[in-house]
Motif scaffolding. Structure first.
Motif, PDB file in Angstrom:
ATOM      1  N   ASP A 158       0.614  -1.177  -0.070  1.00 31.03           N
ATOM      2  CA  ASP A 158      -0.189  -0.026  -0.119  1.00 31.03           C
ATOM      3  C   ASP A 158       0.833   1.475  -0.128  1.00 31.03           C
ATOM      4  O   ASP A 158       0.369   2.433  -0.284  1.00 31.03           O
ATOM      5  N   TRP A 178      -9.318  -9.920   3.565  1.00 26.51           N
ATOM      6  CA  TRP A 178      -9.180  -8.732   2.730  1.00 26.51           C
ATOM      7  C   TRP A 178     -10.548  -8.366   2.025  1.00 26.51           C
ATOM      8  O   TRP A 178     -10.964  -6.989   1.970  1.00 26.51           O
ATOM      9  N   GLN A 181     -11.528  -5.405  -0.812  1.00 25.81           N
ATOM     10  CA  GLN A 181     -10.141  -4.617  -1.243  1.00 25.81           C
ATOM     11  C   GLN A 181      -9.116  -5.586  -2.035  1.00 25.81           C
ATOM     12  O   GLN A 181      -8.380  -5.024  -2.738  1.00 25.81           O
TER      13      GLN A 181
END
Length: 542
Positions: A158, A178, A181
């Motif tokens: 990220d 997750w 995402q």
């Protein structure tokens, strides 16, 4: 044993005859810059999406295989130890630098990575990224952790140095953890994106092949013959000699110097030398030596280290290295400053370069083709070009004749350029009438092939019918007079003057005032000469 006790000598075995093994498996030692160049080639070939898919899948397979190898030699007491070992292995292989106490990507805060080779190489070869770009490492960590844990785990980045962040940051979770995402990232792990990218590339290649075949077919119909090697049109004896010599020179590793006036097609000849050589699969990298200052030219050719000068925020590979396995085309070599000439000569002789700001040399594998529109022999005599570099470059010298000395090529080239320009503009290629063809051959073409190409683009843009009219030609081409030539018996100056004056008068539609102005003679003088021509004509008729 604990993961933190893992050392490189426990994993790495080196044998002079059998090579290198890592964790008991055969391993390869790959240069980081070479991997960066591979990344660049993948991006150029497949785009960012396709390149990410390839490198993510490669990393996943690498990580999976590493976990399998580690299972045969080590027994860790917990999943956390397995994950810590994976991070340490990545560090030992030179891919990243990671702190052991912060090596668990499944921790709530994730993992902060220092000195990622992948981010470094992305910046070096492709510049700043718009999104996190440590694709191989995401794949490696995902494959390793999935195999070690016995269930699918996915590691995403990220924050990334390649994007401009202070450090790279990764986090790993299961598919369920997750949630949404992961949706946009999951296809890179499963191959759909790669399959789609390869399909797009294959389709693009097929379209390109069809266009090339169609272009060759149209050119053969219009010009009457196919283009020669390297896209060159060579009907004239002088140009045929150049092409023949270029193809023979291409079969060797000799340095080639291409000499010719501006616009004669020297870069096309250099391309022919590259494409006919054993280096054809490698890159053809070109640079104009006249377009940069000496300091910038040095940085472009030799590269630079990080911090070598103001603005050098990351290291950069020079063109002499980037063209590895291929050809470097140095255009306008006659404009290169003397200081740079000495450095280039040393690089060519020693087959190595030293980046700006570094104190060690790097080997290079490149063939150099140089070009100039200057008479280098005269530049050497005047002290503006090094004699030793001149002789080093002209192992094979190719002199491309100007277009005015290869008039057999004018019409075939004009027809090729008409077809090319018409295709780009989405129009049908107009034909050349005999009057236009004659006028093209009368012009001296001081700008050579480049001028002819521009003239044909103008013709396609302005033509209103299926044929090119004289008024569609540029002014200087339209008013060109026949070039004097010696054929048959020698004629007197008076006869030549008479024909020339009458030709200018005819071109001006009988306007005597304008004819006198163009000939730079008085109107009275012109009238007197025309009267004498009339009397002579009447006398001959009697």
């Amino acid at each position: 044993m604990r993961a933190e006790d893992l050392r490189i000598d426990m994993l790495l075995e080196v044998d002079a005859r059998e090579g290198v093994r890592f964790a008991g498996e055969r391993a390869l030692i790959l240069d980081a810059v070479a991997m960066g160049m591979l990344r660049k080639q993948l991006v150029e070939m497949l785009g960012l999406t396709g390149a990410r898919a390839v490198l993510t899948r490669f990393g996943y397979a690498h990580g999976w295989r590493m976990a399998e190898a580690m299972r045969t030699g080590f027994q860790w007491s917990s999943d956390a130890e397995w994950r810590a070992a994976g991070g340490l292995i990545h560090t030992l292989q030179g891919l990243i630098r990671i702190r052991l106490e912060d090596s668990d990507p499944l921790a709530a805060r994730g993992v902060t990575v220092e000195d990622s080779y992948e981010a470094e190489q992305h910046l070096l070869h492709l510049g700043r990224a718009e999104a996190p770009s440590c694709w191989t490492q995401c794949g490696f960590a995902s494959g390793y952790m999935s195999r070690a844990a016995g269930r699918p785990l996915y590691v995403l980045e990220d924050r990334c140095v390649a994007r401009g962040d202070a450090a790279c940051h990764f986090a790993g979770r299961t598919l369920e953890e997750w949630g949404s995402q992961l949706e946009e990232h999951l296809p890179y792990f499963q191959g759909e994106v790669l399959d789609a990218s390869l399909h797009q590339v294959a389709s693009a290649l097929k379209r390109t092949e069809r266009k090339l075949r169609e272009r060759a077919r149209v050119l053969e119909q219009v010009v009457g013959e196919q283009e020669g090697p390297g896209g060159l049109v060579a009907r004239s004896p002088g140009m045929r000699r150049v092409v023949d010599l270029a193809r023979r020179a291409a079969r060797s590793e000799a340095t080639v110097l291409v000499i010719g006036e501006s616009g004669t097609g020297k870069e096309r000849v250099a391309k022919l030398v590259h494409e006919e050589s054993a280096r054809a699969a490698g890159p053809l990298v070109a640079i104009s030596c006249a377009a940069l200052t000496e300091s910038l030219l040095e940085a472009e050719l030799f590269g630079h280290a990080r911090g070598a000068f103001t603005g050098a925020t990351h290291e950069r590979v020079g063109l002499l290295e980037a063209a590895a396995g291929g050809t470097l085309f140095l255009d306008e070599i006659g404009e290169m400053p003397l200081g740079m000439q000495a450095k280039l000569l040393r690089a060519l002789q020693e087959r190595e370069v030293r980046r700006v700001g570094e104190n060690h040399s790097r080997p290079i594998d490149v063939r150099v083709v140089a070009a100039t529109n200057r008479p280098l022999a005269e530049e050497v005599a005047a002290g503006r070009f090094r004699k030793d570099l001149y002789y080093r470059l002209r192992v094979v010298e190719l002199t491309v004749p100007p277009l005015r000395e290869r008039r057999e090529d004018i019409l075939p080239l004009a027809q090729v350029f008409l077809v090319d320009a018409a295709r780009r503009m989405g129009r049908a290629a107009p034909g050349l009438g005999t009057d236009v063809a004659d006028q093209l051959q009368r012009h001296d073409w001081p700008g050579n092939v480049r001028e002819l190409r521009n003239a044909m683009e103008r013709v396609v843009a302005l033509s209103r019918g299926a044929r090119v009219e004289l008024e569609d030609l540029p002014e200087d081409v339209r008013v060109a007079l026949p070039a004097p030539s010696l054929t048959g018996a020698v004629r007197t100056l008076e006869e030549l003057e008479r024909e020339y004056i009458l030709a200018v008068l005819a071109r001006n539609g009988g306007n005597r005032t304008r004819t006198a102005q163009e000939l730079d003679i008085g109107a009275t003088t012109l009238y007197r000469k025309l009267k004498s021509y009339e009397r002579e004509t009447r006398r001959r008729k009697r």
